[in-house]
Design a protein around this motif. Sequence first.
Motif: not given
Lengths: 115, 110
Positions: A40, A42, B34, B36, B38, B44, B46, B88, B100-102
């Motif tokens: 959670g 990132g 971007m 990604y 995963q 991850p 792209l 992501l 990055f986002g979570g």
Amino acid sequence: DGGITQSPKYLFRKEGQNVTLSCEQNLNHDAMYWYRQDPGQGLRLIYYSQIVNDFQKGDIAEGYSVSREKKESFPLTVTSAQKNPTAFYLCASRPEGTGSTDTQYFGPGTRLTVL
Amino acid sequence: QKEVEQDPGPLSVPEGAIVSLNCTYSNSAFQYFMWYRQYSRKGPELLMYTYSSGNKEDGRFTAQVDKSSKYISLFIRDSQPSDSATYLCAMKAAGNKLTFGGGTRVLVKP
């Protein structure tokens, strides 16, 4: 067969021990990175290197160390000073000429568990 | 508050549906965006890269950037069970590191 390899895939460590994670790339990329991924949250940058024999701290460098003696290799050592080392560790590299876009390509990761 | 916000999900959709993912961000200096994908216990990969505002399409994937709203989206058309993964978003300003986002977990049910 080009790519980024990380070893081992799974790693177990006792508290108080240092451990080194391997990252190798045969893509001829100059820049390499280490990230830590927790559920959670990132990816968080630990260290990065843009050229051989040079590296910089990322956002969460405390308790970690790196070296960049060869272009192909960027090992990460998780030291006993890292208080919460259990995580999924990802290595990445970036092709030349993409400095602005920072398009990074990732290895398969190493899952480290501290017992 | 995080610099990049992304709903963790899970987002569950039936096979063939459109998957809609998004991220919001607070740093107006971000220019490069971007997405990604995963898979579980993998690194991850792209999927899409977009510079500044606008749309970009690649096969079943469409990425949109709305810099005025600080909002980016990824759409997956005709979703397949193999699209089940965590997605992501990542973004950066010129010369800076990626943020990055979570991640959003997506489940496509047959």
